[in-house]
Design a protein around this motif. Structure first.
Motif, PDB file in Angstrom:
ATOM      1  N   ASP A   1       0.821  -1.213   0.000  1.00  0.00           N
ATOM      2  CA  ASP A   1       0.000   0.000   0.000  1.00  0.00           C
ATOM      3  C   ASP A   1       0.857   1.267   0.000  1.00  0.00           C
ATOM      4  O   ASP A   1       0.547   2.247   0.670  1.00  0.00           O
ATOM      5  N   THR A   2       1.931   1.220  -0.800  1.00  0.00           N
ATOM      6  CA  THR A   2       2.842   2.348  -0.912  1.00  0.00           C
ATOM      7  C   THR A   2       2.928   2.780  -2.376  1.00  0.00           C
ATOM      8  O   THR A   2       2.886   1.943  -3.281  1.00  0.00           O
ATOM      9  N   TYR A   3       3.079   4.094  -2.605  1.00  0.00           N
ATOM     10  CA  TYR A   3       3.020   4.652  -3.953  1.00  0.00           C
ATOM     11  C   TYR A   3       4.087   5.723  -4.104  1.00  0.00           C
ATOM     12  O   TYR A   3       4.483   6.370  -3.125  1.00  0.00           O
ATOM     13  N   TYR A   4       4.549   5.883  -5.332  1.00  0.00           N
ATOM     14  CA  TYR A   4       5.519   6.927  -5.635  1.00  0.00           C
ATOM     15  C   TYR A   4       4.871   7.922  -6.592  1.00  0.00           C
ATOM     16  O   TYR A   4       4.212   7.537  -7.558  1.00  0.00           O
ATOM     17  N   VAL A   5       5.053   9.220  -6.287  1.00  0.00           N
ATOM     18  CA  VAL A   5       4.379  10.288  -7.018  1.00  0.00           C
ATOM     19  C   VAL A   5       5.410  11.273  -7.542  1.00  0.00           C
ATOM     20  O   VAL A   5       6.335  11.670  -6.818  1.00  0.00           O
ATOM     21  N   GLY A   6       5.238  11.689  -8.799  1.00  0.00           N
ATOM     22  CA  GLY A   6       6.097  12.702  -9.387  1.00  0.00           C
ATOM     23  C   GLY A   6       5.394  14.046  -9.432  1.00  0.00           C
ATOM     24  O   GLY A   6       4.209  14.134  -9.762  1.00  0.00           O
ATOM     25  N   THR A   7       6.108  15.107  -9.084  1.00  0.00           N
ATOM     26  CA  THR A   7       5.539  16.460  -9.110  1.00  0.00           C
ATOM     27  C   THR A   7       6.481  17.391  -9.879  1.00  0.00           C
ATOM     28  O   THR A   7       7.668  17.090 -10.068  1.00  0.00           O
ATOM     29  N   LEU A   8       5.950  18.550 -10.290  1.00  0.00           N
ATOM     30  CA  LEU A   8       6.753  19.575 -10.956  1.00  0.00           C
ATOM     31  C   LEU A   8       6.006  20.893 -10.900  1.00  0.00           C
ATOM     32  O   LEU A   8       4.945  20.997 -10.277  1.00  0.00           O
ATOM     33  N   ASN A   9       6.531  21.886 -11.597  1.00  0.00           N
ATOM     34  CA  ASN A   9       5.895  23.198 -11.646  1.00  0.00           C
ATOM     35  C   ASN A   9       5.304  23.460 -13.022  1.00  0.00           C
ATOM     36  O   ASN A   9       5.847  23.025 -14.040  1.00  0.00           O
ATOM     37  N   PHE A  10       4.189  24.198 -13.031  1.00  0.00           N
ATOM     38  CA  PHE A  10       3.491  24.545 -14.268  1.00  0.00           C
ATOM     39  C   PHE A  10       3.230  26.039 -14.282  1.00  0.00           C
ATOM     40  O   PHE A  10       2.875  26.635 -13.266  1.00  0.00           O
ATOM     41  N   SER A  11       3.391  26.639 -15.456  1.00  0.00           N
ATOM     42  CA  SER A  11       3.132  28.060 -15.645  1.00  0.00           C
ATOM     43  C   SER A  11       2.110  28.234 -16.755  1.00  0.00           C
ATOM     44  O   SER A  11       2.184  27.561 -17.787  1.00  0.00           O
ATOM     45  N   ALA A  12       1.161  29.135 -16.558  1.00  0.00           N
ATOM     46  CA  ALA A  12       0.125  29.358 -17.564  1.00  0.00           C
ATOM     47  C   ALA A  12       0.705  29.875 -18.865  1.00  0.00           C
ATOM     48  O   ALA A  12       0.160  29.642 -19.945  1.00  0.00           O
ATOM     49  N   THR A  13       1.823  30.588 -18.794  1.00  0.00           N
ATOM     50  CA  THR A  13       2.446  31.138 -20.001  1.00  0.00           C
ATOM     51  C   THR A  13       3.508  30.219 -20.580  1.00  0.00           C
ATOM     52  O   THR A  13       3.648  30.097 -21.792  1.00  0.00           O
ATOM     53  N   GLN A  14       4.247  29.534 -19.725  1.00  0.00           N
ATOM     54  CA  GLN A  14       5.359  28.690 -20.161  1.00  0.00           C
ATOM     55  C   GLN A  14       4.973  27.231 -20.313  1.00  0.00           C
ATOM     56  O   GLN A  14       5.601  26.479 -21.050  1.00  0.00           O
ATOM     57  N   GLY A  15       3.909  26.830 -19.660  1.00  0.00           N
ATOM     58  CA  GLY A  15       3.561  25.416 -19.627  1.00  0.00           C
ATOM     59  C   GLY A  15       4.336  24.729 -18.519  1.00  0.00           C
ATOM     60  O   GLY A  15       4.605  25.323 -17.456  1.00  0.00           O
ATOM     61  N   PHE A  16       4.705  23.466 -18.743  1.00  0.00           N
ATOM     62  CA  PHE A  16       5.482  22.738 -17.743  1.00  0.00           C
ATOM     63  C   PHE A  16       6.887  23.340 -17.666  1.00  0.00           C
ATOM     64  O   PHE A  16       7.581  23.475 -18.676  1.00  0.00           O
ATOM     65  N   VAL A  17       7.302  23.701 -16.463  1.00  0.00           N
ATOM     66  CA  VAL A  17       8.599  24.337 -16.260  1.00  0.00           C
ATOM     67  C   VAL A  17       9.671  23.246 -16.226  1.00  0.00           C
ATOM     68  O   VAL A  17       9.643  22.381 -15.347  1.00  0.00           O
TER      69      VAL A  17
END
Length: 369
Positions: free
Chosen positions: A104-120
């Motif tokens: 019952d363990t999970y790995y999650v990926g995160t990042l930053n998003f910009s409305a003008t640049q998209g995915f940073v």
């Protein structure tokens, strides 16, 4: 930010109809679908993982980097609850269930998003979430015990971490799709060390209508890595070694596939979320035949489907669950809606020749959901 994403989706739908045209194999629904939980306007669900008890975990790309628990049981009065909001990130994308050695363990990926640049680029991080410590009441929505969340690694060398899968059932190493670079990285979840293990033209895209996003979701079965290319509309497979590196050249097995995510439902069938067409498609991995499972371009339940996962627990072998990004429905173009979780009843007749992989024993198959 939300309006920007909505306009992008509307533009992509226009491109699909005016330039790419119809795919007549994806017109009518075959299996019934219903909404399990509807989020408010501004929520975009990205990827799913199924817990052993049948509950679902969903990452949110908007409005923040969240991990939500959704209970599909009819008696749940509060079916959705926030498990965790990840720090120093604006969006959560990939999620993968850990091997049985980490129940019952999970790995999650995160990042930053910009409305003008998209995915940073180069803002990706990897987290470990132990749900065995989590407890809440589906009758009151009250969380009594939090999940144990640990930061694993800053993936600053990765342009954009997206889909993920473990290299083996007993391995601590995760393969991570890099959608902007068109590559695959391997991350050691114990040490946090990571390195690029594969890159190929079939993993890359220069399509500006899809923000130049290439390789997206990745799954492993019988020493072959399956991956879709979100910008080039393909599904491919590539032989790999035990360490996750390429053992041969990729082979494109499906084209004109306007997909976001997919799962390998059984040993011969992939279920693919068609986020421009608002549908769920099935592809025979041997014959490459394609047919509609649920949804279509005018569907009001399927609104930008992003990922799909077979149910577990009581839902095992009967239901699959699809996450939605939301924005605009085809029937109400002026009414933006939030993301949602949708259940599709596959029934006992779906692909009668083979059961879902996790039901089969002794097959040696990797199951990556």
């Amino acid at each position: 930010m939300n309006l920007s994403v909505a306009l992008i989706h509307l533009f992509l739908t226009s491109v699909f109809w005016q330039v790419l045209g119809h795919d007549h194999s994806l017109v009518t629904s075959k299996y019934p679908a219903h909404t399990v939980y509807q989020f408010g306007q501004g929520y975009w669900l990205e990827e799913l993982a199924a817990r052993p008890n049948g509950q679902l975990l969903a990452t949110t790309y908007l409005p923040n980097a969240g991990l939500w628990l959704i209970d599909p049981n009819d008696d749940a009065q509060y079916p959705a609850v926030l498990v965790h909001q990840f720090e120093n990130s604006t969006s959560a994308l990939g999620i993968v269930r850990a091997p049985e050695s980490e129940p019952d363990t999970y790995y999650v990926g995160t990042l930053n998003f910009s409305a003008t640049q998209g995915f940073v680029p180069h803002t990706s991080q990897l987290w470990r979430v132990d749900m065995s410590t989590f407890d809440y009441s589906s009758k009151t929505g009250q969380v009594s015990r939090d999940a144990e969340v640990r930061h694993v690694a800053n993936l600053s060398g990765v342009a954009m971490a997206n889909g993920m899968t473990f290299t083996g059932q007993k391995s601590p190493e995760i393969l991570v799709a890099d959608s902007l670079r068109g590559a695959i990285w391997k991350v050691d979840t114990v040490s946090g060390h990571y390195e690029m293990v594969s890159s190929h033209p079939t993993m890359r895209s220069e399509n500006p209508a899809r923000r130049s996003l290439g390789i997206d979701a990745i799954k492993i079965h019988n020493e072959e890595l399956y991956f879709n290319n979100a910008g080039e509309f393909t599904l491919s497979k590539m032989p790999i070694k035990k360490d996750g590196s390429a053992a041969g050249e990729p082979e494109v097995i499906a084209e004109n596939l306007y997909s976001d995510g997919f799962c390998l439902y059984n040993s011969t069938t992939a279920l693919v979320t068609m986020n421009i067409e608002n549908g769920l498609a099935a592809i025979d991995l041997e014959t490459h035949q394609r047919w509609t499972v649920a949804g279509n371009t005018t569907d009001s339940v399927f609104v930008t489907p992003t990922s799909v996962v077979p149910g577990r627990g009581k839902s095992e072998g009967r239901w699959v669950y699809v996450s939605m990004g939301g924005t605009y429905t085809a029937s109400e173009a002026n009414s933006p809606v939030g993301g949602s979780l949708v259940a599709v009843e596959m029934g006992e007749t779906m692909m009668q020749s083979s059961s879902p992989w996790w039901v089969q024993e002794g097959t040696g198959a990797r199951m990556d959901l």
